[in-house]
Write a protein that holds these residues in place. Structure first.
Motif, mmCIF file in Angstrom:
data_model
loop_
_atom_site.group_PDB
_atom_site.id
_atom_site.type_symbol
_atom_site.label_atom_id
_atom_site.label_comp_id
_atom_site.label_asym_id
_atom_site.label_seq_id
_atom_site.Cartn_x
_atom_site.Cartn_y
_atom_site.Cartn_z
ATOM 1 N N PHE A 2 0.853 -1.178 0.000
ATOM 2 C CA PHE A 2 0.000 0.000 0.000
ATOM 3 C C PHE A 2 0.891 1.231 0.000
ATOM 4 N N SER A 3 0.569 2.174 -0.855
ATOM 5 C CA SER A 3 1.355 3.400 -0.934
ATOM 6 C C SER A 3 0.423 4.598 -0.810
ATOM 7 N N PHE A 4 0.739 5.467 0.125
ATOM 8 C CA PHE A 4 -0.017 6.697 0.340
ATOM 9 C C PHE A 4 0.865 7.859 -0.084
ATOM 10 N N GLU A 5 0.445 8.585 -1.118
ATOM 11 C CA GLU A 5 1.234 9.699 -1.649
ATOM 12 C C GLU A 5 0.310 10.885 -1.915
ATOM 13 N N PRO A 6 0.419 11.940 -1.115
ATOM 14 C CA PRO A 6 -0.485 13.077 -1.284
ATOM 15 C C PRO A 6 -0.081 14.069 -2.370
ATOM 16 N N ASP A 7 1.193 14.119 -2.727
ATOM 17 C CA ASP A 7 1.665 15.095 -3.708
ATOM 18 C C ASP A 7 1.191 14.677 -5.105
ATOM 19 N N PRO A 8 0.413 15.521 -5.794
ATOM 20 C CA PRO A 8 -0.123 15.138 -7.110
ATOM 21 C C PRO A 8 0.954 14.784 -8.127
ATOM 22 N N THR A 9 2.039 15.510 -8.164
ATOM 23 C CA THR A 9 3.120 15.233 -9.110
ATOM 24 C C THR A 9 3.773 13.894 -8.807
ATOM 25 N N ASN A 10 4.102 13.667 -7.545
ATOM 26 C CA ASN A 10 4.723 12.398 -7.163
ATOM 27 C C ASN A 10 3.763 11.228 -7.346
ATOM 28 N N PHE A 11 2.467 11.466 -7.083
ATOM 29 C CA PHE A 11 1.487 10.403 -7.278
ATOM 30 C C PHE A 11 1.423 10.000 -8.749
ATOM 31 N N LEU A 13 3.849 10.223 -10.969
ATOM 32 C CA LEU A 13 5.070 9.460 -11.255
ATOM 33 C C LEU A 13 4.992 8.051 -10.683
ATOM 34 N N LEU A 14 4.487 7.936 -9.480
ATOM 35 C CA LEU A 14 4.338 6.629 -8.850
ATOM 36 C C LEU A 14 3.393 5.749 -9.664
ATOM 37 N N THR A 15 2.294 6.325 -10.112
ATOM 38 C CA THR A 15 1.338 5.579 -10.934
ATOM 39 C C THR A 15 1.987 5.095 -12.220
ATOM 40 N N GLN A 16 2.747 5.960 -12.882
ATOM 41 C CA GLN A 16 3.452 5.568 -14.110
ATOM 42 C C GLN A 16 4.422 4.420 -13.845
ATOM 43 N N ASN A 17 5.136 4.483 -12.732
ATOM 44 C CA ASN A 17 6.091 3.424 -12.394
ATOM 45 C C ASN A 17 5.389 2.092 -12.157
ATOM 46 N N VAL A 18 4.274 2.132 -11.475
ATOM 47 C CA VAL A 18 3.537 0.891 -11.226
ATOM 48 C C VAL A 18 3.015 0.324 -12.540
ATOM 49 N N LEU A 19 2.456 1.185 -13.387
ATOM 50 C CA LEU A 19 1.926 0.721 -14.669
ATOM 51 C C LEU A 19 3.017 0.160 -15.579
ATOM 52 N N ALA A 20 4.237 0.645 -15.419
ATOM 53 C CA ALA A 20 5.355 0.172 -16.237
ATOM 54 C C ALA A 20 5.912 -1.166 -15.758
ATOM 55 N N ASN A 21 5.431 -1.650 -14.630
ATOM 56 C CA ASN A 21 5.931 -2.898 -14.050
ATOM 57 C C ASN A 21 4.784 -3.892 -13.877
ATOM 58 N N ALA A 22 4.329 -4.419 -15.010
ATOM 59 C CA ALA A 22 3.174 -5.309 -15.036
ATOM 60 C C ALA A 22 3.236 -6.466 -14.031
ATOM 61 N N PRO A 23 4.395 -7.092 -13.806
ATOM 62 C CA PRO A 23 4.409 -8.234 -12.888
ATOM 63 C C PRO A 23 3.993 -7.898 -11.449
ATOM 64 N N VAL A 24 4.107 -6.642 -11.049
ATOM 65 C CA VAL A 24 3.775 -6.298 -9.659
ATOM 66 C C VAL A 24 2.506 -5.463 -9.522
ATOM 67 N N GLN A 25 1.899 -5.082 -10.633
ATOM 68 C CA GLN A 25 0.726 -4.200 -10.583
ATOM 69 C C GLN A 25 -0.372 -4.703 -9.662
ATOM 70 N N SER A 26 -0.658 -5.974 -9.712
ATOM 71 C CA SER A 26 -1.773 -6.516 -8.927
ATOM 72 C C SER A 26 -1.474 -6.546 -7.425
ATOM 73 N N ARG A 29 -1.374 -1.165 -4.278
ATOM 74 C CA ARG A 29 -2.541 -0.284 -4.250
ATOM 75 C C ARG A 29 -2.070 1.117 -3.890
ATOM 76 N N LEU A 30 -2.477 2.071 -4.714
ATOM 77 C CA LEU A 30 -2.058 3.454 -4.526
ATOM 78 C C LEU A 30 -3.217 4.293 -4.003
ATOM 79 N N PHE A 31 -2.886 5.201 -3.099
ATOM 80 C CA PHE A 31 -3.874 6.104 -2.523
ATOM 81 C C PHE A 31 -3.324 7.522 -2.575
ATOM 82 N N ARG A 32 -4.091 8.445 -3.168
ATOM 83 C CA ARG A 32 -3.622 9.832 -3.278
ATOM 84 C C ARG A 32 -4.104 10.637 -2.075
ATOM 85 N N CYS A 33 -3.447 10.404 -0.955
ATOM 86 C CA CYS A 33 -3.738 11.146 0.265
ATOM 87 C C CYS A 33 -2.580 10.942 1.235
ATOM 88 N N GLY A 34 -2.510 11.798 2.211
ATOM 89 C CA GLY A 34 -1.551 11.637 3.287
ATOM 90 C C GLY A 34 -2.245 11.017 4.484
#
Length: 91
Positions: A2-11, A13-26, A29-34
């Motif tokens: 589980f990843s909690f990231e409130p910064d919109p820019t960092n969130f 980037l984090l989303t792009q990184n997860v999407l680029a790594n298909a084996p671990v996507q499932s 879980r990302l949450f855009r909040c602190g």
């Protein structure tokens, strides 16, 4: 994971990184909040244009004093409630 990231820019980037790594996507879980001791919102201060660092505190200490500029308002979730909702217990 589980990843909690409130910064919109960092969130984004984090989303792009997860999407680029298909084996671990499932497994991620990302949450855009602190997390905090209560639900609410607060102002986030960006430290520098080439620095991914941001803080709810205007001034921070790294190698020396770093002052940020007000950037965006972020959502905060009560940590106990947020973790309980995703199945993480205190025990």
């Amino acid at each position: 994971m589980f990843s909690f990231e409130p910064d919109p820019t960092n969130f984004a980037l984090l989303t792009q990184n997860v999407l680029a790594n298909a084996p671990v996507q499932s497994r991620i879980r990302l949450f855009r909040c602190g997390l905090s001791d209560a639900d609410g919102s607060t102002l986030l201060h960006r430290k520098a244009i080439n620095d991914s660092g941001s803080s709810i505190h205007r001034a921070t200490e790294r190698d020396g004093p770093v002052s940020g500029v007000p950037d965006t308002t972020i959502a905060l979730r009560d940590a106990r409630d947020a973790l309980r909702e995703i199945g993480v217990s205190e025990h």
